[in-house]
Design a protein around this motif. Structure first.
Motif, PDB file in Angstrom:
ATOM      1  N   ALA A 130       0.830  -1.208   0.000  1.00  0.00           N
ATOM      2  CA  ALA A 130       0.000   0.000   0.000  1.00  0.00           C
ATOM      3  C   ALA A 130       0.865   1.259   0.000  1.00  0.00           C
ATOM      4  O   ALA A 130       0.586   2.211  -0.739  1.00  0.00           O
ATOM      5  CB  ALA A 130      -0.932  -0.006   1.202  1.00  0.00           C
ATOM      6  N   VAL A 131       1.908   1.269   0.807  1.00  0.00           N
ATOM      7  CA  VAL A 131       2.806   2.428   0.858  1.00  0.00           C
ATOM      8  C   VAL A 131       3.534   2.576  -0.475  1.00  0.00           C
ATOM      9  O   VAL A 131       3.637   3.672  -1.026  1.00  0.00           O
ATOM     10  CB  VAL A 131       3.808   2.296   2.029  1.00  0.00           C
ATOM     11  CG1 VAL A 131       4.903   3.348   1.930  1.00  0.00           C
ATOM     12  CG2 VAL A 131       3.080   2.398   3.361  1.00  0.00           C
ATOM     13  N   ALA A 132       4.028   1.481  -1.008  1.00  0.00           N
ATOM     14  CA  ALA A 132       4.750   1.524  -2.281  1.00  0.00           C
ATOM     15  C   ALA A 132       3.843   1.989  -3.412  1.00  0.00           C
ATOM     16  O   ALA A 132       4.273   2.736  -4.297  1.00  0.00           O
ATOM     17  CB  ALA A 132       5.332   0.150  -2.605  1.00  0.00           C
ATOM     18  N   HIS A 140       2.784  -0.210  -9.390  1.00  0.00           N
ATOM     19  CA  HIS A 140       3.291  -1.576  -9.429  1.00  0.00           C
ATOM     20  C   HIS A 140       3.297  -2.045 -10.880  1.00  0.00           C
ATOM     21  O   HIS A 140       2.274  -2.010 -11.548  1.00  0.00           O
ATOM     22  CB  HIS A 140       2.401  -2.529  -8.619  1.00  0.00           C
ATOM     23  CG  HIS A 140       2.369  -2.249  -7.153  1.00  0.00           C
ATOM     24  ND1 HIS A 140       3.496  -2.076  -6.397  1.00  0.00           N
ATOM     25  CD2 HIS A 140       1.336  -2.107  -6.301  1.00  0.00           C
ATOM     26  CE1 HIS A 140       3.165  -1.845  -5.150  1.00  0.00           C
ATOM     27  NE2 HIS A 140       1.851  -1.849  -5.061  1.00  0.00           N
ATOM     28  N   VAL A 141       4.445  -2.490 -11.360  1.00  0.00           N
ATOM     29  CA  VAL A 141       4.526  -3.020 -12.718  1.00  0.00           C
ATOM     30  C   VAL A 141       4.757  -4.521 -12.708  1.00  0.00           C
ATOM     31  O   VAL A 141       4.525  -5.191 -13.699  1.00  0.00           O
ATOM     32  CB  VAL A 141       5.608  -2.324 -13.566  1.00  0.00           C
ATOM     33  CG1 VAL A 141       5.251  -0.869 -13.798  1.00  0.00           C
ATOM     34  CG2 VAL A 141       6.971  -2.442 -12.924  1.00  0.00           C
ATOM     35  N   GLY A 142       5.248  -5.037 -11.606  1.00  0.00           N
ATOM     36  CA  GLY A 142       5.495  -6.463 -11.545  1.00  0.00           C
ATOM     37  C   GLY A 142       5.853  -6.916 -10.143  1.00  0.00           C
ATOM     38  O   GLY A 142       6.058  -6.102  -9.245  1.00  0.00           O
ATOM     39  N   LEU A 185       1.436 -12.988  -2.281  1.00  0.00           N
ATOM     40  CA  LEU A 185       1.668 -11.926  -3.259  1.00  0.00           C
ATOM     41  C   LEU A 185       0.645 -11.987  -4.391  1.00  0.00           C
ATOM     42  O   LEU A 185       0.181 -10.956  -4.871  1.00  0.00           O
ATOM     43  CB  LEU A 185       3.090 -12.008  -3.803  1.00  0.00           C
ATOM     44  CG  LEU A 185       4.165 -11.576  -2.818  1.00  0.00           C
ATOM     45  CD1 LEU A 185       5.544 -11.945  -3.335  1.00  0.00           C
ATOM     46  CD2 LEU A 185       4.071 -10.080  -2.550  1.00  0.00           C
ATOM     47  N   HIS A 186       0.302 -13.179  -4.814  1.00  0.00           N
ATOM     48  CA  HIS A 186      -0.751 -13.335  -5.830  1.00  0.00           C
ATOM     49  C   HIS A 186      -2.063 -12.727  -5.331  1.00  0.00           C
ATOM     50  O   HIS A 186      -2.711 -11.950  -6.035  1.00  0.00           O
ATOM     51  CB  HIS A 186      -0.946 -14.811  -6.172  1.00  0.00           C
ATOM     52  CG  HIS A 186      -2.260 -15.097  -6.825  1.00  0.00           C
ATOM     53  ND1 HIS A 186      -2.555 -14.689  -8.108  1.00  0.00           N
ATOM     54  CD2 HIS A 186      -3.358 -15.727  -6.357  1.00  0.00           C
ATOM     55  CE1 HIS A 186      -3.798 -15.064  -8.400  1.00  0.00           C
ATOM     56  NE2 HIS A 186      -4.298 -15.696  -7.357  1.00  0.00           N
ATOM     57  N   GLU A 187      -2.454 -13.101  -4.126  1.00  0.00           N
ATOM     58  CA  GLU A 187      -3.709 -12.607  -3.560  1.00  0.00           C
ATOM     59  C   GLU A 187      -3.721 -11.077  -3.447  1.00  0.00           C
ATOM     60  O   GLU A 187      -4.735 -10.437  -3.730  1.00  0.00           O
ATOM     61  CB  GLU A 187      -3.947 -13.213  -2.174  1.00  0.00           C
ATOM     62  CG  GLU A 187      -4.289 -14.687  -2.206  1.00  0.00           C
ATOM     63  CD  GLU A 187      -5.695 -14.940  -2.722  1.00  0.00           C
ATOM     64  OE1 GLU A 187      -6.615 -14.209  -2.319  1.00  0.00           O
ATOM     65  OE2 GLU A 187      -5.854 -15.865  -3.531  1.00  0.00           O
ATOM     66  N   LEU A 188      -2.599 -10.501  -3.033  1.00  0.00           N
ATOM     67  CA  LEU A 188      -2.547  -9.058  -2.797  1.00  0.00           C
ATOM     68  C   LEU A 188      -2.387  -8.239  -4.074  1.00  0.00           C
ATOM     69  O   LEU A 188      -2.625  -7.026  -4.059  1.00  0.00           O
ATOM     70  CB  LEU A 188      -1.410  -8.727  -1.827  1.00  0.00           C
ATOM     71  CG  LEU A 188      -1.572  -9.265  -0.410  1.00  0.00           C
ATOM     72  CD1 LEU A 188      -0.326  -8.966   0.425  1.00  0.00           C
ATOM     73  CD2 LEU A 188      -2.814  -8.692   0.256  1.00  0.00           C
ATOM     74  N   THR A 189      -1.991  -8.874  -5.167  1.00  0.00           N
ATOM     75  CA  THR A 189      -1.734  -8.122  -6.403  1.00  0.00           C
ATOM     76  C   THR A 189      -2.589  -8.583  -7.577  1.00  0.00           C
ATOM     77  O   THR A 189      -2.441  -8.057  -8.678  1.00  0.00           O
ATOM     78  CB  THR A 189      -0.246  -8.224  -6.805  1.00  0.00           C
ATOM     79  OG1 THR A 189       0.089  -9.587  -7.069  1.00  0.00           O
ATOM     80  CG2 THR A 189       0.662  -7.658  -5.729  1.00  0.00           C
ATOM     81  N   ARG A 190      -3.477  -9.514  -7.364  1.00  0.00           N
ATOM     82  CA  ARG A 190      -4.207 -10.091  -8.508  1.00  0.00           C
ATOM     83  C   ARG A 190      -5.113  -9.102  -9.225  1.00  0.00           C
ATOM     84  O   ARG A 190      -5.455  -9.306 -10.380  1.00  0.00           O
ATOM     85  CB  ARG A 190      -4.978 -11.325  -8.077  1.00  0.00           C
ATOM     86  CG  ARG A 190      -6.139 -11.062  -7.164  1.00  0.00           C
ATOM     87  CD  ARG A 190      -6.825 -12.352  -6.842  1.00  0.00           C
ATOM     88  NE  ARG A 190      -7.822 -12.153  -5.808  1.00  0.00           N
ATOM     89  CZ  ARG A 190      -8.439 -13.123  -5.216  1.00  0.00           C
ATOM     90  NH1 ARG A 190      -8.169 -14.368  -5.551  1.00  0.00           N
ATOM     91  NH2 ARG A 190      -9.320 -12.883  -4.292  1.00  0.00           N
ATOM     92  N   ASP A 191      -5.508  -8.023  -8.579  1.00  0.00           N
ATOM     93  CA  ASP A 191      -6.355  -7.031  -9.234  1.00  0.00           C
ATOM     94  C   ASP A 191      -5.548  -5.919  -9.911  1.00  0.00           C
ATOM     95  O   ASP A 191      -6.128  -4.997 -10.487  1.00  0.00           O
ATOM     96  CB  ASP A 191      -7.326  -6.418  -8.226  1.00  0.00           C
ATOM     97  CG  ASP A 191      -8.332  -7.441  -7.711  1.00  0.00           C
ATOM     98  OD1 ASP A 191      -8.673  -8.374  -8.469  1.00  0.00           O
ATOM     99  OD2 ASP A 191      -8.760  -7.318  -6.549  1.00  0.00           O
ATOM    100  N   LEU A 192      -4.235  -6.005  -9.819  1.00  0.00           N
ATOM    101  CA  LEU A 192      -3.379  -4.991 -10.444  1.00  0.00           C
ATOM    102  C   LEU A 192      -3.059  -5.396 -11.878  1.00  0.00           C
ATOM    103  O   LEU A 192      -3.015  -6.577 -12.213  1.00  0.00           O
ATOM    104  CB  LEU A 192      -2.075  -4.835  -9.650  1.00  0.00           C
ATOM    105  CG  LEU A 192      -2.210  -4.427  -8.188  1.00  0.00           C
ATOM    106  CD1 LEU A 192      -0.838  -4.390  -7.526  1.00  0.00           C
ATOM    107  CD2 LEU A 192      -2.894  -3.068  -8.080  1.00  0.00           C
ATOM    108  N   ASP A 193      -2.813  -4.419 -12.718  1.00  0.00           N
ATOM    109  CA  ASP A 193      -2.440  -4.678 -14.107  1.00  0.00           C
ATOM    110  C   ASP A 193      -0.917  -4.805 -14.188  1.00  0.00           C
ATOM    111  O   ASP A 193      -0.214  -3.875 -14.580  1.00  0.00           O
ATOM    112  CB  ASP A 193      -2.943  -3.546 -14.991  1.00  0.00           C
ATOM    113  CG  ASP A 193      -2.699  -3.806 -16.464  1.00  0.00           C
ATOM    114  OD1 ASP A 193      -2.593  -4.984 -16.859  1.00  0.00           O
ATOM    115  OD2 ASP A 193      -2.615  -2.816 -17.219  1.00  0.00           O
TER     116      ASP A 193
END
Length: 84
Positions: A8-10, A16-18, A53-61
């Motif tokens: 969240a801070v980052a 986030h790109v990857g 990490l999958h769970e926390l970023t799965r909605d990101l492009d």
């Protein structure tokens, strides 16, 4: 909760790109002599951390999502059976 907070801070500072997940936990031993506890100690952070990490970023492009284990099971010195 700590990983979620870091993301969240980052996210506020940089898009986030990857994701790169490269955990490392040593519990040396030859494959034939590894106990199930040793395998679990080495394997657990790889699986649970990658899934988190999958769970926390799965909605990101994301452009990429890379999970690394280790080449040391193949290329490293003896006794790295947990990485094989």
């Amino acid at each position: 909760a700590a990983v979620e907070k870091v993301l969240a801070v980052a996210k506020k500072r940089h898009p986030h790109v990857g994701v790169v997940h490269a955990p490392g936990v040593l519990d040396d031993g030859l494959v034939s002599g590894l106990s199930s506890n040793q395998v679990g100690r080495v394997f657990r952070p790889k699986v649970s951390g990658g899934w988190l990490l999958h769970e926390l970023t799965r909605d990101l492009d994301l452009a990429f999502f890379a999970l690394f284990s280790s080449a040391s099971g193949t290329l490293g010195g003896g006794g790295q059976g947990g990485y094989a």
